[in-house]
Motif scaffolding. Structure first.
Motif, PDB file in Angstrom:
ATOM      1  N   THR A  90       0.803  -1.274   0.122  1.00 23.34           N
ATOM      2  CA  THR A  90      -0.081   0.149  -0.027  1.00 23.34           C
ATOM      3  C   THR A  90       0.806   1.313  -0.158  1.00 23.34           C
ATOM      4  OG1 THR A  90      -1.696   1.215   1.231  1.00 23.34           O
ATOM      5  CG2 THR A  90      -0.173   0.099   2.520  1.00 23.34           C
ATOM      6  N   ASP A  91       0.346   2.117  -0.651  1.00 25.00           N
ATOM      7  CA  ASP A  91       0.772   3.552  -0.569  1.00 25.00           C
ATOM      8  C   ASP A  91      -0.486   4.335   0.149  1.00 25.00           C
ATOM      9  OD1 ASP A  91       1.775   6.240  -0.286  1.00 25.00           O
ATOM     10  OD2 ASP A  91       1.775   6.543  -2.468  1.00 25.00           O
ATOM     11  N   PRO A  92      -0.569   4.474   1.543  1.00 26.99           N
ATOM     12  CA  PRO A  92      -1.771   4.963   2.185  1.00 26.99           C
ATOM     13  C   PRO A  92      -2.124   6.297   1.670  1.00 26.99           C
ATOM     14  CG  PRO A  92      -0.070   4.145   3.574  1.00 26.99           C
ATOM     15  CD  PRO A  92       0.635   4.052   2.385  1.00 26.99           C
ATOM     16  N   ILE A  93      -1.457   7.135   1.295  1.00 30.88           N
ATOM     17  CA  ILE A  93      -1.653   8.132   0.481  1.00 30.88           C
ATOM     18  C   ILE A  93      -0.858   8.566  -0.555  1.00 30.88           C
ATOM     19  CG2 ILE A  93      -2.101  10.912   0.851  1.00 30.88           C
ATOM     20  CD1 ILE A  93      -4.044   9.564   2.638  1.00 30.88           C
ATOM     21  N   ASP A  94      -1.207   8.496  -1.778  1.00 26.65           N
ATOM     22  CA  ASP A  94      -0.626   9.049  -2.849  1.00 26.65           C
ATOM     23  C   ASP A  94      -0.768  10.161  -3.325  1.00 26.65           C
ATOM     24  OD1 ASP A  94       1.068   8.901  -5.125  1.00 26.65           O
ATOM     25  OD2 ASP A  94      -0.580   8.275  -6.307  1.00 26.65           O
ATOM     26  N   GLY A  95       0.237  11.465  -3.115  1.00 24.93           N
ATOM     27  CA  GLY A  95      -0.081  12.707  -3.355  1.00 24.93           C
ATOM     28  C   GLY A  95      -0.319  13.333  -2.215  1.00 24.93           C
ATOM     29  N   THR A  96       0.681  13.228  -1.135  1.00 23.68           N
ATOM     30  CA  THR A  96       0.698  13.644   0.285  1.00 23.68           C
ATOM     31  C   THR A  96       0.867  15.330   0.167  1.00 23.68           C
ATOM     32  OG1 THR A  96       1.332  11.782   1.226  1.00 23.68           O
ATOM     33  CG2 THR A  96       1.336  13.814   2.710  1.00 23.68           C
ATOM     34  N   THR A  97       1.567  16.020  -0.686  1.00 22.17           N
ATOM     35  CA  THR A  97       1.814  17.135  -1.044  1.00 22.17           C
ATOM     36  C   THR A  97       0.618  17.881  -1.670  1.00 22.17           C
ATOM     37  OG1 THR A  97       4.133  16.909  -1.699  1.00 22.17           O
ATOM     38  CG2 THR A  97       3.467  18.648  -2.237  1.00 22.17           C
ATOM     39  N   LEU A 165       3.068  13.375 -17.819  1.00 13.67           N
ATOM     40  CA  LEU A 165       4.486  12.898 -17.937  1.00 13.67           C
ATOM     41  C   LEU A 165       4.947  13.780 -16.496  1.00 13.67           C
ATOM     42  CD1 LEU A 165       6.473  12.644 -19.768  1.00 13.67           C
ATOM     43  CD2 LEU A 165       6.527  15.008 -20.470  1.00 13.67           C
ATOM     44  N   ASP A 166       5.578  12.717 -15.895  1.00 11.70           N
ATOM     45  CA  ASP A 166       6.198  13.183 -14.469  1.00 11.70           C
ATOM     46  C   ASP A 166       7.793  13.637 -14.727  1.00 11.70           C
ATOM     47  OD1 ASP A 166       7.088  13.743 -11.919  1.00 11.70           O
ATOM     48  OD2 ASP A 166       5.886  11.957 -11.126  1.00 11.70           O
ATOM     49  N   LEU A 167       7.844  14.780 -14.547  1.00 11.89           N
ATOM     50  CA  LEU A 167       9.266  15.386 -14.601  1.00 11.89           C
ATOM     51  C   LEU A 167       9.911  16.016 -13.160  1.00 11.89           C
ATOM     52  CD1 LEU A 167       9.500  17.221 -17.853  1.00 11.89           C
ATOM     53  CD2 LEU A 167      10.900  15.010 -17.215  1.00 11.89           C
ATOM     54  N   ASN A 168       9.060  15.536 -12.204  1.00 15.94           N
ATOM     55  CA  ASN A 168       9.419  15.930 -10.971  1.00 15.94           C
ATOM     56  C   ASN A 168      10.463  15.282 -10.303  1.00 15.94           C
ATOM     57  OD1 ASN A 168       9.182  16.549  -8.153  1.00 15.94           O
ATOM     58  ND2 ASN A 168       7.480  14.885  -7.805  1.00 15.94           N
ATOM     59  N   THR A 169      11.765  15.939 -10.540  1.00 21.57           N
ATOM     60  CA  THR A 169      13.223  15.373 -10.122  1.00 21.57           C
ATOM     61  C   THR A 169      13.918  16.195 -10.354  1.00 21.57           C
ATOM     62  OG1 THR A 169      14.770  13.726 -10.962  1.00 21.57           O
ATOM     63  CG2 THR A 169      13.318  14.161 -12.600  1.00 21.57           C
ATOM     64  N   PHE A 192      -0.436  15.492 -12.509  1.00 21.84           N
ATOM     65  CA  PHE A 192      -1.415  16.171 -11.545  1.00 21.84           C
ATOM     66  C   PHE A 192      -0.884  16.008 -10.176  1.00 21.84           C
ATOM     67  CE2 PHE A 192      -4.453  14.730 -14.888  1.00 21.84           C
ATOM     68  CZ  PHE A 192      -4.879  15.978 -15.202  1.00 21.84           C
ATOM     69  N   GLY A 193       0.234  15.042 -10.017  1.00 19.60           N
ATOM     70  CA  GLY A 193       0.728  15.020  -8.515  1.00 19.60           C
ATOM     71  C   GLY A 193       0.348  13.839  -7.761  1.00 19.60           C
ATOM     72  N   ALA A 194      -0.089  12.811  -8.261  1.00 15.87           N
ATOM     73  CA  ALA A 194      -0.575  11.319  -7.604  1.00 15.87           C
ATOM     74  C   ALA A 194      -0.576  10.314  -8.854  1.00 15.87           C
ATOM     75  CB  ALA A 194      -1.845  11.561  -6.941  1.00 15.87           C
ATOM     76  N   ASN A 195       0.504   9.867  -8.753  1.00 17.10           N
ATOM     77  CA  ASN A 195       0.679   8.891  -9.719  1.00 17.10           C
ATOM     78  C   ASN A 195      -0.265   7.784 -10.064  1.00 17.10           C
ATOM     79  OD1 ASN A 195       2.903  10.892 -10.107  1.00 17.10           O
ATOM     80  ND2 ASN A 195       4.468   9.487 -10.803  1.00 17.10           N
ATOM     81  N   ALA A 196      -0.533   7.139  -8.971  1.00 13.25           N
ATOM     82  CA  ALA A 196      -1.404   5.893  -8.928  1.00 13.25           C
ATOM     83  C   ALA A 196      -2.737   6.555  -9.740  1.00 13.25           C
ATOM     84  CB  ALA A 196      -1.540   5.483  -7.542  1.00 13.25           C
ATOM     85  N   ILE A 213       9.642   8.343 -16.653  1.00 11.85           N
ATOM     86  CA  ILE A 213      11.013   7.357 -16.543  1.00 11.85           C
ATOM     87  C   ILE A 213      12.065   7.800 -15.764  1.00 11.85           C
ATOM     88  CG2 ILE A 213      10.434   6.702 -18.947  1.00 11.85           C
ATOM     89  CD1 ILE A 213      12.439   9.154 -19.613  1.00 11.85           C
ATOM     90  N   ARG A 214      11.745   8.640 -14.495  1.00 17.00           N
ATOM     91  CA  ARG A 214      12.642   9.070 -13.540  1.00 17.00           C
ATOM     92  C   ARG A 214      13.524   8.154 -13.035  1.00 17.00           C
ATOM     93  NH1 ARG A 214       8.981  11.754  -9.517  1.00 17.00           N
ATOM     94  NH2 ARG A 214       7.769  10.075  -9.939  1.00 17.00           N
ATOM     95  N   GLY A 215      12.802   6.757 -12.706  1.00 18.21           N
ATOM     96  CA  GLY A 215      13.438   5.739 -12.009  1.00 18.21           C
ATOM     97  C   GLY A 215      13.419   6.024 -10.587  1.00 18.21           C
TER      98      GLY A 215
HETATM   99  C1  IPD Z   1       4.223  11.093  -5.101  1.00 23.13           C
HETATM  100  C2  IPD Z   1       3.258  11.310  -6.235  1.00 23.13           C
HETATM  101  C3  IPD Z   1       3.933  12.199  -7.135  1.00 23.13           C
HETATM  102  C4  IPD Z   1       5.134  11.701  -7.679  1.00 23.13           C
HETATM  103  C5  IPD Z   1       6.003  11.322  -6.393  1.00 23.13           C
HETATM  104  C6  IPD Z   1       5.711  10.421  -5.694  1.00 23.13           C
HETATM  105  P1  IPD Z   1       3.531  10.298  -2.644  1.00 23.13           P
HETATM  106  O1  IPD Z   1       3.682  10.180  -4.255  1.00 23.13           O
HETATM  107  O2  IPD Z   1       2.880  10.038  -6.805  1.00 23.13           O
HETATM  108  O3  IPD Z   1       2.952  12.478  -8.148  1.00 23.13           O
HETATM  109  O4  IPD Z   1       5.879  12.661  -8.567  1.00 23.13           O
HETATM  110  O5  IPD Z   1       7.419  10.978  -6.923  1.00 23.13           O
HETATM  111  O6  IPD Z   1       6.269  10.435  -4.712  1.00 23.13           O
HETATM  112  O7  IPD Z   1       5.031  10.678  -2.102  1.00 23.13           O
HETATM  113  O8  IPD Z   1       2.691  11.547  -2.394  1.00 23.13           O
HETATM  114  O9  IPD Z   1       2.970   8.973  -2.024  1.00 23.13           O
END
Ligand code: IPD
Ligand code: CA
Length: 279
Positions: A90-97, A165-169, A192-196, A213-215
């Motif tokens: 589980t990821d209890p909360i995806d998109g915590t930010t 596209l996730d470029l958050n890195t 949008f910030g919650a990949n699941a 593709i950030r890995g």
């Molecule tokens: C995050 C989100 C976000 C992604 C981050 C993840 P979290 O999940 O899925 O979109 O860019 O890499 O860590 O940390 O809120 O469970």
């Protein structure tokens, strides 16, 4: 596959319990929340993450399920006498930010598997905690949004497609050059910030593809959504087109391209530069 346990009901109960226990936290949105240490996945833990995880564990215990928990927050934990009979990732909360900032896009993700690999996930749920939409899948039985069968998009044209596209890195200088051809050809790019949840958008055709593709994304984030995409009829592989079979471990990272259909998946892969060429 024959299911002796009604996993869809149990996962729905987990989801309801998460929502109930999270209600007090919605009142605190926008206020600073203390970090409660670093979770197994390497990110700071917030109270809300732990409350959601506890809601899931308590619900499984109420159903007298023996299981091994693999959580982004607590890591590996065994519950019951036959803890190796199933694995609950589980990821209890995806998109915590997003949740902390009041951006209405965050989810709970739960996957049940027979072994510690993503390919053995047989039941999955991802729920959008703000809008109340729930995605589920059982292996071999299709994918559902709020109980109704879903299918992904048939769009193959990048001109028409909406692509996540996730470029958050911080390693953007290494990752971005691999994606410039794709970005150049795609009219509508989103993140949008919650990949699941963004992968579930591919499953039901809301978007046409999602590329990360950030890995950097943890296996715990994608365990459930991966089955939902596949059961809906979408395609998900690594950026090299290999099957995505990662270990279910909060420290395991994955990179992938999820797409609504084989046509657009192929086009996207052909536009992503291999790591060496982009250097
Ligand atoms: C995050 C989100 C976000 C992604 C981050 C993840 P979290 O999940 O899925 O979109 O860019 O890499 O860590 O940390 O809120 O469970
Ligand atoms: Ca999380």
């Amino acid at each position: 596959m024959v299911f002796q346990t009604d996993w869809l009901q149990i996962l729905a109960d987990c989801k309801n319990n998460v929502k109930e226990r999270m209600a007090p936290y919605f009142k605190k949105l926008g206020q600073p929340q203390p970090d409660l240490g670093i979770g197994a996945g390497g990110d700071p833990i917030k109270q809300v993450d732990l409350a959601a995880e506890k809601a899931i564990v308590d619900t499984l215990k109420e159903h007298e399920i023996s299981f091994t928990l693999i959580s982004e927050e607590s890591g590996f934990k065994e519950f019951g006498k036959k803890a190796s009979q199933c694995y609950v990732t589980t990821d209890p909360i995806d998109g915590t930010t997003n949740l902390m900032r009041g951006v209405p896009f965050y989810a709970t993700s739960i996957a049940v598997s027979s072994e510690l690999t993503i390919s053995t996930v047989y039941a999955a749920l991802v729920t959008d905690l703000f809008h109340g939409t729930t995605y589920t899948a059982l292996k071999g039985r299709g994918a559902y949004r709020d109980g109704r069968g879903i299918t992904p998009s048939k769009t193959v044209s990048l001109e028409e497609a909406v692509i996540g596209l996730d470029l958050n890195t911080y390693k953007v200088k290494k990752i971005a050059p691999r994606l410039t051809n794709l970005i150049q050809r795609t009219k509508h790019i989103r993140h949008f910030g919650a990949n699941a949840l963004e992968m579930c958008y591919v499953a039901d055709g809301t978007t046409d593809a999602f590329v990360d593709i950030r890995g950097k994304l943890r296996a715990t984030d994608i365990a459930a959504a991966c089955l939902i995409v596949q059961e809906a009829g979408g395609k998900i592989t690594t950026s090299e087109g290999k099957p995505l079979d990662v270990k279910l471990d909060p420290q395991q990272k994955a990179e992938f391209v999820a797409a609504g259909n084989a046509g657009i998946h192929r086009t996207i892969l052909s536009l992503i530069k291999p790591e060496k060429e982009a250097e």
